[in-house]
Motif scaffolding. Sequence first.
Motif, PDB file in Angstrom:
ATOM      1  N   GLY A   1      48.321  26.130  60.921  1.00 55.68           N
ATOM      2  CA  GLY A   1      49.029  25.759  62.142  1.00 55.68           C
ATOM      3  C   GLY A   1      48.702  26.618  63.344  1.00 55.68           C
ATOM      4  N   GLU A   2      47.805  27.598  63.175  1.00 58.07           N
ATOM      5  CA  GLU A   2      47.531  28.534  64.262  1.00 58.07           C
ATOM      6  C   GLU A   2      46.821  27.877  65.439  1.00 58.07           C
ATOM      7  N   ALA A   3      45.912  26.954  65.157  1.00 58.28           N
ATOM      8  CA  ALA A   3      45.135  26.279  66.200  1.00 58.28           C
ATOM      9  C   ALA A   3      44.513  25.032  65.583  1.00 58.28           C
ATOM     10  N   PRO A   4      44.015  24.103  66.405  1.00 60.29           N
ATOM     11  CA  PRO A   4      43.393  22.892  65.859  1.00 60.29           C
ATOM     12  C   PRO A   4      42.261  23.216  64.891  1.00 60.29           C
ATOM     13  N   LEU A   5      42.127  22.362  63.879  1.00 59.91           N
ATOM     14  CA  LEU A   5      41.122  22.548  62.831  1.00 59.91           C
ATOM     15  C   LEU A   5      39.821  21.860  63.243  1.00 59.91           C
ATOM     16  N   ARG A   6      38.684  22.430  62.816  1.00 60.69           N
ATOM     17  CA  ARG A   6      37.377  21.841  63.134  1.00 60.69           C
ATOM     18  C   ARG A   6      36.404  22.108  61.991  1.00 60.69           C
ATOM     19  N   PRO A   7      35.445  21.201  61.740  1.00 57.75           N
ATOM     20  CA  PRO A   7      34.390  21.487  60.757  1.00 57.75           C
ATOM     21  C   PRO A   7      33.440  22.533  61.327  1.00 57.75           C
ATOM     22  N   VAL A   8      33.035  23.511  60.508  1.00 62.18           N
ATOM     23  CA  VAL A   8      32.174  24.585  61.013  1.00 62.18           C
ATOM     24  C   VAL A   8      30.803  24.629  60.344  1.00 62.18           C
ATOM     25  N   CYS A   9      30.699  24.173  59.110  1.00 64.81           N
ATOM     26  CA  CYS A   9      29.415  24.207  58.398  1.00 64.81           C
ATOM     27  C   CYS A   9      29.584  23.399  57.113  1.00 64.81           C
ATOM     28  N   GLY A  10      28.536  23.370  56.286  1.00 65.01           N
ATOM     29  CA  GLY A  10      28.648  22.573  55.071  1.00 65.01           C
ATOM     30  C   GLY A  10      27.516  22.814  54.097  1.00 65.01           C
ATOM     31  N   ALA A  11      27.486  21.972  53.064  1.00 64.53           N
ATOM     32  CA  ALA A  11      26.458  22.070  52.030  1.00 64.53           C
ATOM     33  C   ALA A  11      26.271  20.702  51.389  1.00 64.53           C
ATOM     34  N   ARG A  12      25.033  20.408  51.003  1.00 62.70           N
ATOM     35  CA  ARG A  12      24.708  19.208  50.224  1.00 62.70           C
ATOM     36  C   ARG A  12      23.862  19.658  49.045  1.00 62.70           C
ATOM     37  N   PHE A  13      24.283  19.311  47.840  1.00 64.20           N
ATOM     38  CA  PHE A  13      23.528  19.784  46.678  1.00 64.20           C
ATOM     39  C   PHE A  13      23.823  18.929  45.455  1.00 64.20           C
ATOM     40  N   LEU A  14      22.955  19.054  44.467  1.00 67.72           N
ATOM     41  CA  LEU A  14      23.169  18.433  43.166  1.00 67.72           C
ATOM     42  C   LEU A  14      23.624  19.518  42.203  1.00 67.72           C
ATOM     43  N   ARG A  15      24.727  19.260  41.536  1.00 65.25           N
ATOM     44  CA  ARG A  15      25.240  20.197  40.532  1.00 65.25           C
ATOM     45  C   ARG A  15      24.985  19.649  39.136  1.00 65.25           C
ATOM     46  N   ARG A  16      24.391  20.476  38.281  1.00 66.29           N
ATOM     47  CA  ARG A  16      24.254  20.150  36.856  1.00 66.29           C
ATOM     48  C   ARG A  16      25.136  21.140  36.105  1.00 66.29           C
ATOM     49  N   SER A  17      26.137  20.628  35.420  1.00 68.74           N
ATOM     50  CA  SER A  17      27.138  21.511  34.818  1.00 68.74           C
ATOM     51  C   SER A  17      27.409  21.138  33.367  1.00 68.74           C
ATOM     52  N   VAL A  18      27.860  22.145  32.614  1.00 67.31           N
ATOM     53  CA  VAL A  18      28.181  21.941  31.205  1.00 67.31           C
ATOM     54  C   VAL A  18      29.139  23.053  30.766  1.00 67.31           C
ATOM     55  N   MET A  19      30.040  22.736  29.849  1.00 67.63           N
ATOM     56  CA  MET A  19      30.950  23.731  29.296  1.00 67.63           C
ATOM     57  C   MET A  19      30.278  24.429  28.124  1.00 67.63           C
ATOM     58  N   LEU A  20      30.491  25.740  28.050  1.00 70.98           N
ATOM     59  CA  LEU A  20      29.934  26.558  26.971  1.00 70.98           C
ATOM     60  C   LEU A  20      31.059  27.170  26.145  1.00 70.98           C
ATOM     61  N   ARG A  21      30.867  27.201  24.831  1.00 71.92           N
ATOM     62  CA  ARG A  21      31.753  27.956  23.934  1.00 71.92           C
ATOM     63  C   ARG A  21      30.985  29.220  23.548  1.00 71.92           C
ATOM     64  N   LEU A  22      31.470  30.366  23.996  1.00 74.96           N
ATOM     65  CA  LEU A  22      30.732  31.612  23.828  1.00 74.96           C
ATOM     66  C   LEU A  22      31.054  32.285  22.500  1.00 74.96           C
ATOM     67  N   ALA A  23      30.315  33.348  22.194  1.00 72.53           N
ATOM     68  CA  ALA A  23      30.369  33.960  20.863  1.00 72.53           C
ATOM     69  C   ALA A  23      31.752  34.457  20.484  1.00 72.53           C
ATOM     70  N   ASP A  24      32.535  34.907  21.452  1.00 67.59           N
ATOM     71  CA  ASP A  24      33.873  35.427  21.150  1.00 67.59           C
ATOM     72  C   ASP A  24      34.945  34.350  21.170  1.00 67.59           C
ATOM     73  N   GLY A  25      34.538  33.088  21.306  1.00 72.09           N
ATOM     74  CA  GLY A  25      35.491  31.984  21.342  1.00 72.09           C
ATOM     75  C   GLY A  25      35.950  31.608  22.735  1.00 72.09           C
TER      76      GLY A  25
END
Length: 201
Positions: free
Chosen positions: A113-137
């Motif tokens: 609420g301090e002042a009007p909001l504006r877009p300042v920068c950004g990113a475009r990318f491809l994410r490749r993701s996967v969940m891992l079960r590690l050695a300690d569980g």
Amino acid sequence: MGKELEFKLAAANDAVLDCLLGDPETAARMEGPIVCTPMETTYFDTETNAFRTNHWTLRRRQEGSRSVVCVKTPQPEPFARGEWEVEARAVDDAAIEWLLDFGAPRQLLQLYGEAPLRPVCGARFLRRSVMLRLADGSRAELACDCGVLHGKTEELPFAEVELESKEGAPDAAKALADRLAKQYNLRWEPLSKFARANALK
């Protein structure tokens, strides 16, 4: 939601990420298939830079078919940030209220609420993701991102690895990050995507 504990590593290019995702030791820990998701992020701040001044991040990200509004805050622990997100089409009054309902700090309302909001920068990318079960569980999400950060006129290509602790102690995730860094010549990336994009013209 509430705290994100993440290890971020920069890679030379997407070919390095290909090799990393095919790493036999890492592949043996994968709980399911690698998921590919196009991402498009817009970062916001007030006209007085209230969020940047307080080291907060406010963003809307298109994650495939999902639109997510997220706020991140600094934390005293290394590699940690406060994080809250909601599915919303825009960064508006309703999204801010939902974030507060999910536990985001009340200071969010003051900064927004301090002042009007504006877009300042950004990113475009491809994410490749996967969940891992590690050695300690414990469990961690491995995400490999490749794309561009952008300011108003400048763009910067990037390739990076994010290893986020999801369940259990983060020790095994940190050990994996250390191994991948050494094996694939990755370097620790201390700056967020927002910080790097915001430095562009």
